[in-house]
Design a protein around this motif. Structure first.
Motif, PDB file in Angstrom:
ATOM      1  N   ARG A 162       0.831  -1.207   0.000  1.00 46.98           N
ATOM      2  CA  ARG A 162       0.000   0.000   0.000  1.00 46.98           C
ATOM      3  C   ARG A 162       0.863   1.254   0.000  1.00 46.98           C
ATOM      4  O   ARG A 162       0.535   2.268   0.623  1.00 46.98           O
ATOM      5  N   ASP A 164       1.280   3.401  -2.177  1.00 44.38           N
ATOM      6  CA  ASP A 164       0.669   4.597  -2.763  1.00 44.38           C
ATOM      7  C   ASP A 164       0.008   5.465  -1.695  1.00 44.38           C
ATOM      8  O   ASP A 164       0.116   6.690  -1.725  1.00 44.38           O
ATOM      9  N   GLY A 168       0.944   9.161  -0.659  1.00 47.45           N
ATOM     10  CA  GLY A 168      -0.088  10.195  -0.657  1.00 47.45           C
ATOM     11  C   GLY A 168      -0.060  11.004   0.629  1.00 47.45           C
ATOM     12  O   GLY A 168      -0.215  12.236   0.622  1.00 47.45           O
ATOM     13  N   GLU A 193      -8.623  16.140   1.708  1.00 50.60           N
ATOM     14  CA  GLU A 193      -8.056  16.022   0.370  1.00 50.60           C
ATOM     15  C   GLU A 193      -7.545  14.600   0.144  1.00 50.60           C
ATOM     16  O   GLU A 193      -7.745  14.013  -0.923  1.00 50.60           O
ATOM     17  N   ALA A 197      -8.785  11.515  -2.530  1.00 51.30           N
ATOM     18  CA  ALA A 197      -7.937  10.824  -3.493  1.00 51.30           C
ATOM     19  C   ALA A 197      -7.853   9.324  -3.194  1.00 51.30           C
ATOM     20  O   ALA A 197      -7.699   8.513  -4.101  1.00 51.30           O
ATOM     21  N   TRP A 198      -7.890   8.987  -1.918  1.00 49.68           N
ATOM     22  CA  TRP A 198      -7.815   7.571  -1.512  1.00 49.68           C
ATOM     23  C   TRP A 198      -8.999   7.255  -0.607  1.00 49.68           C
ATOM     24  O   TRP A 198      -8.857   7.296   0.618  1.00 49.68           O
ATOM     25  N   PRO A 199     -10.142   6.961  -1.174  1.00 46.81           N
ATOM     26  CA  PRO A 199     -11.291   6.677  -0.310  1.00 46.81           C
ATOM     27  C   PRO A 199     -10.967   5.467   0.573  1.00 46.81           C
ATOM     28  O   PRO A 199     -10.370   4.502   0.105  1.00 46.81           O
TER      29      PRO A 199
ATOM     30  N   LEU B  42      -2.802  -0.572 -10.847  1.00 45.33           N
ATOM     31  CA  LEU B  42      -2.457  -0.133  -9.507  1.00 45.33           C
ATOM     32  C   LEU B  42      -1.810  -1.278  -8.722  1.00 45.33           C
ATOM     33  O   LEU B  42      -0.735  -1.122  -8.125  1.00 45.33           O
ATOM     34  N   GLN B  46       2.050  -1.504  -7.381  1.00 49.31           N
ATOM     35  CA  GLN B  46       2.343  -1.694  -5.960  1.00 49.31           C
ATOM     36  C   GLN B  46       3.328  -2.839  -5.769  1.00 49.31           C
ATOM     37  O   GLN B  46       4.272  -2.759  -4.975  1.00 49.31           O
ATOM     38  N   GLU B  80      -3.921  10.050  -9.238  1.00 51.74           N
ATOM     39  CA  GLU B  80      -2.773  10.314  -8.372  1.00 51.74           C
ATOM     40  C   GLU B  80      -2.140   9.024  -7.847  1.00 51.74           C
ATOM     41  O   GLU B  80      -0.920   8.915  -7.739  1.00 51.74           O
ATOM     42  N   GLN B  81      -2.988   8.030  -7.529  1.00 50.62           N
ATOM     43  CA  GLN B  81      -2.466   6.767  -6.987  1.00 50.62           C
ATOM     44  C   GLN B  81      -1.364   6.183  -7.865  1.00 50.62           C
ATOM     45  O   GLN B  81      -0.333   5.726  -7.374  1.00 50.62           O
ATOM     46  N   LEU B  82      -1.635   6.177  -9.178  1.00 49.64           N
ATOM     47  CA  LEU B  82      -0.669   5.576 -10.094  1.00 49.64           C
ATOM     48  C   LEU B  82       0.581   6.440 -10.212  1.00 49.64           C
ATOM     49  O   LEU B  82       1.698   5.937 -10.254  1.00 49.64           O
ATOM     50  N   VAL B  84       1.911   8.571  -8.032  1.00 52.41           N
ATOM     51  CA  VAL B  84       2.828   8.524  -6.891  1.00 52.41           C
ATOM     52  C   VAL B  84       3.614   7.219  -6.907  1.00 52.41           C
ATOM     53  O   VAL B  84       4.788   7.193  -6.523  1.00 52.41           O
ATOM     54  N   LEU B  85       2.973   6.145  -7.372  1.00 53.23           N
ATOM     55  CA  LEU B  85       3.698   4.877  -7.433  1.00 53.23           C
ATOM     56  C   LEU B  85       4.790   4.911  -8.495  1.00 53.23           C
ATOM     57  O   LEU B  85       5.899   4.425  -8.270  1.00 53.23           O
ATOM     58  N   ALA B  88       7.528   6.800  -7.052  1.00 53.88           N
ATOM     59  CA  ALA B  88       8.197   6.053  -5.985  1.00 53.88           C
ATOM     60  C   ALA B  88       9.097   4.969  -6.554  1.00 53.88           C
ATOM     61  O   ALA B  88      10.198   4.729  -6.058  1.00 53.88           O
TER      62      ALA B  88
END
Lengths: 200, 851
Positions: A162, A164, A168, A193, A197-199, B42, B46, B80-82, B84-85, B88
Motif C-alpha cells: 500500500r 501509494d 499520498g 483532500e 484521493a484515496w477513499p 495499480l 504496488q 494520483e495513486q498511479l 505517486v507509485l 516512488a
C-alpha cells in the motif's frame, strides 16, 4: 528539513526473537550528493549505500526502543494491540531521539526522532538543528494518519502493498521533507483532500 | 501489523528471479501502453514497488518499462495513486543512468512535485537540483494564476536551498525574498470559499467567514500559522509554507550565506546600532527585499509569541503553539545574529516570554532556545542572564529527567553551545550532578552525547567529585526510580518499571535516617564534598538488577575512559595522586549491579597504569598506600585486574635503575617499606606469591596483560572480570557490552566497529567508541559494509570470539615470540611455576623510564 522517513519492524523485547529488523517502507527526500566516483557501477554502489544507511537507522531505532521498553518494564504483549478499534495513545508510545555523527552513516550529522507503536517503528532522520518539537509532532501526526488510513492495526493488514497511500500522506504532510506548521484545521483540510484521493 | 504473511511477501519479493521480473515488467508495460489506469495497473505497480524497494541490490527493468513509468508520470489524466507509485518506483531505482525525466512547466504542480522528488534522488550527478530550482523560480516569476500552484512548489524550493545552497543568483534570491514577504505578511484574513457551491446554496452561505485565533476570537492582526478557519485560501497555504521554510532561507540568504557574523565584529556592531533602532523599524516598507524580509520575519515571530498566549481550543493547536514558540525564538536568534539592530527589540519580548514559560511545565522545551538566545546575545545587550541558566540547570533536570526528548535536547543544547558559554561555563560545570540525572535515566541515547560533552565539564576543582559521581551513576539511576515512585501518582502511565517491587527500598528512601545520603546523591550542583554511599548500596541492592540500572552500568566504563582522557589533560601531580588513591579506594565500594564491578575494575586497572605512566613518581609517593591496598585487599580474587595493575608498575619501577628522572625527592626510609636494595626483591617475590596464591589459574592472563598483549584467554568462568577485561582489550564490542545487543545475527555483529586496543604502554586511552556501547551502530564509517538484510558479515569478523582455537594459537605464537626460546606454552601453569624472568615478575612495558 527531514532527510528521510522510515517504517520498520520492532521485535518484542525480553524475548529471543530470531527475526531481523525489517525496513517496511522508506523515503529519502533528496539524496546526499553522490561522491565523484569514476569506477563503473557507481550508481549501484550509491543506491546500496543509501539502503544500508536506512537499515542502520532502523536497527538503531529498534535497539533504542527495546532498551527503553526494557527499562520501563513494559511487557512484550504491549507490542500487540488489544483490538483494532482501540484509539492508540500515541502520546504515551515509546519515543526518543538520538544523534548520528557526520559520516556515520550519513555525510552530514543528523538527528533521528522515533516513535514505537506496537510492533512498528516510525522514524524521521532530520538535518541538524531542526525544530525537534515540531518534528516530534509531525511524526506523531504521520503515525496517526498511517494507522488510520492504512488501518495498520487491523489483523491481516499489510502495508507492504500500500505504498501509494503512504506516498499520498507524505506528499501532503511532509512535502519534500519540509516540516510544516499545520494547525488543526489545516490538518483536517489535508486529510479531507487525502480521503478524496484515496477513499477508505 | 507485521505478520508472518508480510514476512513471506518480503521474501518472495526478494527472491523473484530476473526472468520472472522481466515477464512482470512486460505485463506492466502492456497495461501502461494501453493507458489502462484501473485497479490491475495499480496492483501491479504496488508489487513492482515492493520488488524494487525490498532489496538493496539493483533490479534491472526493461527500458520500455522505465520509459512508460516516466510517461505515466507526465500524463495529465492519470489518477494520483498511479503517479505517486510511478514516482516512488523511479525514486527507489535511483540513482539511475537510464532516466530521462525533465522539468516541464506545462505539467500541473502535483506532477512537477513528483518529478522533482525523482530528480532529487539522483544525488545531483548531473546538476538536477539546480535545474529543478530554476524551474521553480520561473514559476515564481511568472505570477500567472493559471500556472502551477505555488503551494506545491515552495517546498521544492526549500529543498533546493538545502541540497544545493549556491544555486540561486542574487536577483533570484531577491525575488524569493520578496514573494516570501508577501505571503508572510499579506495573506488574506477571510476564510477560503468552498470548492463547489451548489445550485441551492444561498449567497449568504457562500460568504466566507473571518479567520479566527486558536481560542476562537476573530483575528485582529495578520494571518499566521496559528490562525484558523474552516477553509483556507491559496495565499494562506503559502503563508504556512513560507513560515515553515523561513529559518532555513534566512540562514541561507543572510550575510556570508550562512548568516554568521564574525564574533569579533559583532559586539562593535551591536553597540553601534542600538541607537539607530527606531529608524530601522519605522522605515520598514522602504527597505531592500532582504532586510524587508527580516523585518517581516521579526513581526511574524512577535505575533506568534502573542498568539501563543491564547488558550487553544484543540490539543493539536496547543502543541503547535509550543513548536511555534521554539521556532519564533530560533528565528529571532538568526535575525539578531544577522542584524544586531533587532536585538534591543527582541530582548524585552523574550524576557517577558521567559517569565511566562518558566513556570509552565508544558512549555519547558521553549526554555532551551531561549537560553541559547541569551547565551548568544546576553553579553552584547548587557543583560544579566545568569538567572536564566540557574533556572535551567537547577530546576529542569531535577524535575524532567524522565522525559526522553527533553533529555536529548537538553544535553544537545549543552554540547552544541559550549562555545557560547564563556563566563557561564562555571555554571554548566558545577551542574554536572544534575546533568548526570539525564544520563542515569536515559543512558542508551545519551552516552555518546556525554562522551562528547564530558571533556568540557571536567575541571580540576571538581574532578574527584565527578569521578565519584560517575562510579555512582547506576546507584543514581536506582534513586531516581525511587524518587519517581515516591511522588504522588500522576494520571499518565507510570514512568518506572511496575513489575519491580522494592518496598524496602522505598521505605529506606523515606527514612529520615538516610535522607542525607539520598539528598547528596540527588544534589543539583557539585557540592565539593564527598559522601561514602556504602550504606545505600546495601539498602538499594534489590534494585540493582533492574534493566535501567543495568543499562546505566553498561555505559559507565565508556564514560570513565572519557573522563580519564580529559582529566589527565588538566590534572597536576597532586590531583593525579588523589585520582590514583580514589581509584583504589573505590574498587571495593561499588553499587552491586550485576557485572558492574568487573567492568569498572577493568577500566580502573588500565587507568591506574595510565596514571603511573603519566607520573612515574606516583609509585614512590604513594608507596605506602599501595602497599596497604595490596595488604588489605579483601576478596582479592574479585579485583584481580586491579591488583595486577598495582603490582605491575611497582615491580617495573623497582626493576629499573635507581635514578629519579623526575627529580622528585627520595622517599624517606620507612620501616614498613623495604629499603631500596631489598625492596625490589621483596616486591617481586611478594607479587609473585600473591599472584600464585590468589589466582594461580590466571597466570597466563596476568602475563599477557603485563606484556601488553591484547589477547583473549579461555576462562573457566565466563563472567569473571578477567574475561571481561580481556574482552575489552581484544576489541570485541559485541554482545557482552550490552544486554540489549546480543549479536543474534551476523548483520548486527558486523555493525560493531573495533574498540580501541587496550594499550598499557600508551598512557591515556582514547575512549571506546560510543557506538559500541549502545545500539547497533552502523559500521559504514569503518569502511565495512553494514551487512544487514540479506548481507553477509565482513570477512574476519565472524567467529572472532575469545578463546577460539585460532585465537589461542595466535596468542600462543605471540607469547612464545615475546618470551624467546626456552619458554614453553602452558596455559594452565600457575604463575609461581613459571621460569624466573630476568627482570622479575613483570616485564618492561610498565616501566615508564625504559620508554
Amino acid at each position: 528539513m527531514v532527510h528521510a522517513f522510515l517504517i520498520h519492524t520492532l521485535r518484542a523485547p525480553n524475548t529471543e526473537d530470531t527475526g531481523l529488523c525489517r525496513v517496511l517502507y522508506s523515503c529519502v527526500f533528496g539524496a546526499e550528493k553522490s561522491p565523484d566516483d569514476p569506477r563503473p557501477h557507481g550508481a549501484e554502489r550509491d543506491r546500496l549505500l543509501r539502503k544500508e544507511q536506512i537499515l542502520a537507522v532502523a536497527r538503531q531505532v529498534e535497539s533504542m526502543c527495546r532498551l527503553q521498553q526494557q527499562a520501563s518494564g513494559r511487557p512484550p504483549m504491549d507490542l500487540q494491540p488489544q483490538s483494532s478499534d482501540e484509539q492508540v495513545p500515541l502520546h504515551e508510545a515509546p519515543r526518543g531521539a538520538f544523534r548520528l555523527a557526520a559520516e556515520n552513516p550519513f555525510q552530514e550529522p543528523r538527528t533521528v526522532v522515533w516513535l514505537g507503536v506496537f510492533s512498528l517503528g516510525f522514524a524521521l532522520v532530520l538535518d541538524a538543528h531542526e525544530n525537534l518539537l515540531l518534528a516530534e509532532g509531525t511524526l506523531r501526526l504521520l503515525a496517526r494518519l498511517l494507522l488510520d488510513h492504512l488501518r495498520l492495526l487491523a489483523p491481516g493488514t499489510n502495508l507492504l502493498l500500500r505504498a501509494d497511500r503512504i506516498e499520498g500522506i507524505l506528499t501532503r504532510f511532509l512535502p519534500h521533507g519540509q516540516l510544516l506548521f499545520l494547525n488543526d484545521q489545516f490538518v483536517q483540510g489535508l486529510e479531507k483532500e487525502l480521503s478524496a484521493a484515496w477513499p477508505r | 501489523m507485521f505478520s508472518a504473511g508480510a514476512e513471506s511477501l518480503l521474501h518472495q519479493a526478494r527472491e523473484i528471479q530476473d526472468e520472472e521480473l522481466k515477464k512482470f515488467c512486460s505485463r506492466i508495460s502492456k497495461l501502461l501502453q494501453a493507458e489502462d489506469l484501473g485497479p490491475d495497473t495499480l496492483d501491479s505497480l504496488q508489487r513492482l514497488f515492493l520488488i524494487i524497494s525490498a532489496t538493496k541490490y539493483n533490479r534491472r527493468l526493461e527500458k520500455t518499462c522505465v520509459d512508460l513509468l516516466q510517461a505515466t508520470l507526465g500524463m495529465a489524466a492519470c489518477p494520483e495513486q498511479l503517479q505517486v507509485l510511478c514516482a516512488a518506483i523511479l525514486r527507489e531505482m535511483s540513482p539511475s543512468d537510464s532516466l530521462s525525466l525533465v522539468w516541464d512547466h506545462t505539467q500541473n504542480s502535483r506532477q512537477l512535485s513528483l518529478v522533482a522528488s525523482v530528480l532529487f534522488a539522483q544525488g545531483d550527478r548531473n546538476e538536477e537540483v539546480s535545474a529543478v530550482g530554476q524551474g521553480v523560480l520561473r514559476a515564481l516569476e511568472s505570477r500567472q494564476p493559471e500556472g502551477p500552484s505555488l503551494r506545491y512548489l515552495l517546498p521544492i524550493m526549500a529543498k533546493v536551498v538545502v541540497l544545493s545552497p549556491g544555486t540561486l543568483q542574487e536577483d533570484q534570491a531577491t525575488l524569493l525574498s520578496k514573494r516570501l514577504v508577501d505571503w508572510l505578511r499579506y495573506a488574506s484574513l477571510q476564510q477560503g470559499l468552498p470548492h463547489s457551491s451548489s445550485f441551492f446554496s444561498t449567497p449568504r452561505a457562500r460568504q466566507p467567514g473571518p479567520i479566527t485565533e486558536v481560542d476562537g476570537a476573530v483575528a485582529t492582526d495578520f494571518f499566521t500559522v496559528l490562525s484558523t478557519g474552516h477553509r483556507f485560501t491559496e495565499d494562506q497555504w503559502l503563508n504556512v509554507q513560507a513560515f515553515s521554510m523561513l529559518r532555513a532561507w534566512l540562514l541561507h540568504s543572510g550575510p556570508e550565506g550562512l548568516g554568521i557574523l564574525d564574533t569579533d565584529d559583532r559586539s562593535e556592531q551591536e553597540g553601534s546600532t542600538l541607537s539607530v533602532i527606531s529608524a530601522t523599524s519605522s522605515a520598514g516598507r522602504l527597505l531592500p527585499p532582504r532586510e524587508r524580509l527580516r523585518e517581516v520575519a521579526f513581526e511574524y515571530c512577535q505575533r506568534l509569541i502573542e498568539q501563543s498566549n491564547r488558550r487553544a481550543l484543540r490539543k493539536g493547536d496547543s502543541d503547535l503553539q509550543k513548536a511555534c514558540l521554539v521556532e519564533a525564538v530560533l528565528v529571532l536568534d538568526v535575525l539578531c545574529r544577522q542584524d544586531p539592530s533587532f536585538l534591543y527589540r527582541s530582548l524585552s519580548c523574550l524576557k517577558t516570554l521567559h517569565g511566562r514559560v518558566r513556570g509552565d511545565p508544558a512549555s519547558v522545551r521553549v526554555l532551551l532556545p531561549l537560553a541559547r538566545f541569551f547565551l548568544s546575545h546576553g553579553e552584547a545587550a548587557a543583560v544579566d542572564s545568569e538567572a536564566v541558566y540557574q533556572h535551567l540547570f537547577t530546576r529542569i533536570p531535577l524535575e524532567q529527567f524522565h522525559s526522553p526528548m527533553l533529555a536529548f535536547e537538553f544535553v544537545q543544547f549543552c554540547r552544541d553551545n559550549l562555545h557560547l558559554f564563556g563566563g557561564h561555563l562555571g555554571t554548566l560545570r558545577l551542574s554536572f550532578p544534575n546533568l548526570f540525572k539525564f544520563l542515569a535515566w536515559n543512558s542508551p541515547p545519551l552516552t555518546s552525547e556525554f562522551v562528547a560533552l564530558l571533556p568540557a565539564l571536567v575541571d580540576a576543582g571538581t574532578a574527584l567529585e565527578m569521578l565519584h559521581a560517575l562510579l555512582d551513576l547506576p546507584c543514581l539511576t536506582a534513586v531516581l526510580d525511587l524518587q519517581l515512585r515516591s511522588l504522588p501518582a500522576s494520571s499518565e502511565r507510570p514512568l518506572w518499571d511496575t513489575s519491580l517491587r522494592a518496598p524496602s527500598c522505598l521505605e529506606a528512601f523515606r527514612d529520615p535516617k538516610f535522607q542525607g545520603l539520598f539528598q547528596y546523591l540527588l544534589r543539583p550542583k557539585a557540592s565539593g564534598a564527598t559522601e561514602r554511599l556504602v550504606p545505600l548500596y546495601q539498602l538499594l541492592q534489590p534494585m540493582a538488577g533492574c534493566a535501567r540500572v543495568a543499562q546505566c552500568a553498561e555505559a559507565v566504563p565508556t564514560l570513565l575512559q572519557t573522563f580519564f582522557s580529559a582529566v589527565t589533560q588538566v590534572a597536576d601531580g597532586a590531583l593525579i595522586n588523589q585520582l590514583a588513591l580514589l581509584l583504589l579506594g573505590r574498587s571495593d565500594s561499588l553499587y552491586p549491579a550485576p557485572g558492574y564491578a568487573a567492568r569498572v575494575h577493568s577500566v580502573l586497572s588500565s587507568q591506574f597504569l595510565a596514571l603511573c605512566t603519566l607520573k612515574p613518581s606516583l609509585v614512590v609517593e604513594l608507596a605506602r598506600d599501595l602497599l596497604e591496598f595490596l595488604g588489605s585487599v579483601n576478596g582479592l580474587r574479585s579485583r584481580a585486574s586491579l591488583v595486577t595493575s598495582v603490582v605491575s608498575p611497582q615491580g617495573g619501577h623497582c626493576a629499573d635503575d635507581h635514578t629519579d628522572e623526575a627529580g622528585l625527592p627520595e622517599p624517606r626510609p620507612d620501616p614498613q617499606v623495604p629499603g631500596r636494595g631489598g625492596r625490589e626483591a621483596s616486591w617481586l617475590s611478594w607479587g609473585r606469591d600473591v599472584a600464585s596464591e590468589v589466582f594461580p589459574s590466571r597466570c597466563l592472563e596476568m602475563m599477557a596483560a603485563a606484556q601488553g598483549l591484547s589477547v583473549a584467554v579461555k576462562d573457566e568462568d565466563p563472567d569473571s572480570e578477567s574475561s571481561h577485561q580481556l574482552h575489552a582489550q581484544q576489541g570485541g564490542c559485541g554482545s557482552h557490552l550490552h544486554p540489549g545487543h546480543g549479536a543474534a545475527d551476523p548483520a548486527e555483529d558486523a555493525q560493531c566497529g573495533p574498540v580501541c586496543a587496550h594499550t598499557q604502554h600508551g598512557g591515556v586511552q582514547p575512549p571506546i567508541s560510543p557506538r559500541c556501547q549502545h545500539g547497533p551502530a552502523p559500521g559504514l564509517a569503518h569502511g565495512q559494509p553494514a551487512g544487514g538484510e540479506g548481507g553477509r558479515p565482513p570477512a574476519g569478523m565472524k567467529g572472532q570470539r575469545p578463546g577460539t582455537p585460532v585465537q589461542m594459537k595466535r596468542v600462543r605464537e605471540s607469547w612464545e615470540r615475546r618470551q624467546g626460546p626456552g619458554w614453553a606454552w602452558h596455559p594452565q601453569r600457575p604463575m609461581g611455576l613459571a621460569p624466573a624472568h630476568p627482570l622479575g615478575f613483570v616485564s618492561e612495558p610498565f616501566s615508564p623510564r625504559q620508554r
